[in-house]
Design a protein around this motif. Sequence first.
Motif, mmCIF file in Angstrom:
data_model
loop_
_atom_site.group_PDB
_atom_site.id
_atom_site.type_symbol
_atom_site.label_atom_id
_atom_site.label_comp_id
_atom_site.label_asym_id
_atom_site.label_seq_id
_atom_site.Cartn_x
_atom_site.Cartn_y
_atom_site.Cartn_z
ATOM 1 N N UNK A 119 40.094 -0.319 18.978
ATOM 2 C CA UNK A 119 39.466 -1.533 19.484
ATOM 3 C C UNK A 119 40.541 -2.548 19.871
ATOM 4 N N UNK A 120 40.278 -3.280 20.924
ATOM 5 C CA UNK A 120 41.252 -4.257 21.415
ATOM 6 C C UNK A 120 41.381 -5.446 20.468
ATOM 7 N N UNK A 121 42.509 -6.128 20.560
ATOM 8 C CA UNK A 121 42.765 -7.322 19.743
ATOM 9 C C UNK A 121 43.073 -8.525 20.631
ATOM 10 N N UNK A 122 42.792 -8.377 21.934
ATOM 11 C CA UNK A 122 43.074 -9.448 22.883
ATOM 12 C C UNK A 122 41.778 -9.871 23.589
ATOM 13 N N UNK A 123 41.801 -11.045 24.202
ATOM 14 C CA UNK A 123 40.673 -11.480 25.023
ATOM 15 C C UNK A 123 40.504 -10.526 26.194
ATOM 16 N N UNK A 139 34.632 -11.700 22.029
ATOM 17 C CA UNK A 139 35.935 -12.191 21.594
ATOM 18 C C UNK A 139 36.576 -11.186 20.635
ATOM 19 N N UNK A 140 37.899 -11.183 20.549
ATOM 20 C CA UNK A 140 38.577 -10.175 19.716
ATOM 21 C C UNK A 140 38.070 -10.116 18.276
ATOM 22 N N UNK A 141 37.799 -11.279 17.680
ATOM 23 C CA UNK A 141 37.362 -11.272 16.281
ATOM 24 C C UNK A 141 35.933 -10.766 16.115
ATOM 25 N N UNK A 142 35.206 -10.634 17.241
ATOM 26 C CA UNK A 142 33.832 -10.125 17.191
ATOM 27 C C UNK A 142 33.752 -8.615 17.390
ATOM 28 N N UNK A 178 27.547 -1.137 25.327
ATOM 29 C CA UNK A 178 28.952 -0.782 25.135
ATOM 30 C C UNK A 178 29.843 -1.522 26.130
ATOM 31 N N UNK A 179 29.484 -1.481 27.418
ATOM 32 C CA UNK A 179 30.365 -2.117 28.408
ATOM 33 C C UNK A 179 30.341 -3.633 28.279
ATOM 34 N N UNK A 180 29.270 -4.199 27.737
ATOM 35 C CA UNK A 180 29.235 -5.640 27.532
ATOM 36 C C UNK A 180 30.131 -6.062 26.359
ATOM 37 N N UNK A 181 30.195 -5.236 25.322
ATOM 38 C CA UNK A 181 31.159 -5.514 24.244
ATOM 39 C C UNK A 181 32.571 -5.332 24.773
ATOM 40 N N UNK A 235 29.600 -13.039 26.881
ATOM 41 C CA UNK A 235 28.967 -12.173 25.889
ATOM 42 C C UNK A 235 28.001 -12.947 25.001
ATOM 43 N N UNK A 236 28.398 -14.162 24.609
ATOM 44 C CA UNK A 236 27.604 -14.962 23.682
ATOM 45 C C UNK A 236 26.231 -15.323 24.252
ATOM 46 N N UNK A 237 26.114 -15.366 25.565
ATOM 47 C CA UNK A 237 24.865 -15.836 26.175
ATOM 48 C C UNK A 237 24.151 -14.756 26.989
#
Length: 256
Positions: A119-123, A139-142, A178-181, A235-237
């Motif tokens: 999993x990525x760790x960047x924006x 976001x990376x933390x999500x 998946x592609x939205x995450x 993603x949030x909206x």
Amino acid sequence: MKIIPEILLDDYKKNFPKGLEDKFDALHDAEISNDSFSFYTSVASVFSSKIEGEEIELDSYVKHKRFGIEFLPDYTKKIDDLYNAYSFAKINSLNKTSIAEAHKLLGKHIVTKHQQGKHRIHNMFVTTDDGRIEYVAALPHQVNEEMNAFYEDVESLLKMELIFQEVFYYASLIHLVFVKIHPWDDGNGRTGRLLEKWFLSEKLGEKTWFVQSEKNYYQNHQLYYSNLRRLGLEYESLDYAKAMPFLEMLPKSLLL
């Protein structure tokens, strides 16, 4: 479901085109296929790659893969990697571990080794050809939390008894969510389209691999991207109530 929405399921089933189950049952492999070569895996690999901008033609790739005709490695290597990922999916169950392994295969010449299956760790921003931002991914933390919910939903769906229309509904949403995450640094679109077909195969069997969904998406790639954008910029909206045009694309692959 924790993350895969069910809000459109009833309407989806009501409007599902009639006769598609018969068309699915009538699918069969191409005569050119043999024990070491799958024509429809080539179709999937070529057109999924073309969606991402790869300059490759199906006829050339079939000549390379089936008849051993040599091309410059840069022309075929990413498509070969994706072909290997589809071949892997055909003989492995769909789960968190196998999804990561599939990304290692298809991402071999896309991302560095330490990014493959991770999993990525960047924006992550999806941009247009002229540099405009058209989507801001999770976001990376999500990412880890959202993907864990995704893996749990897939596991639950694999255990459920689903009718034909429901299988197509959830397969499309697995692709879409998946592609939205957008969990990888790259290769998300290729993975999403593979996961869609992989889920179908778990539910409907071997004929799934003859469905030309990737070709359908490529032939209608402007509509494909437009339908992806319908849900929102961030993603949030995201509004999955607007996902029906995207969900309706997969069944139309059976009409090719």
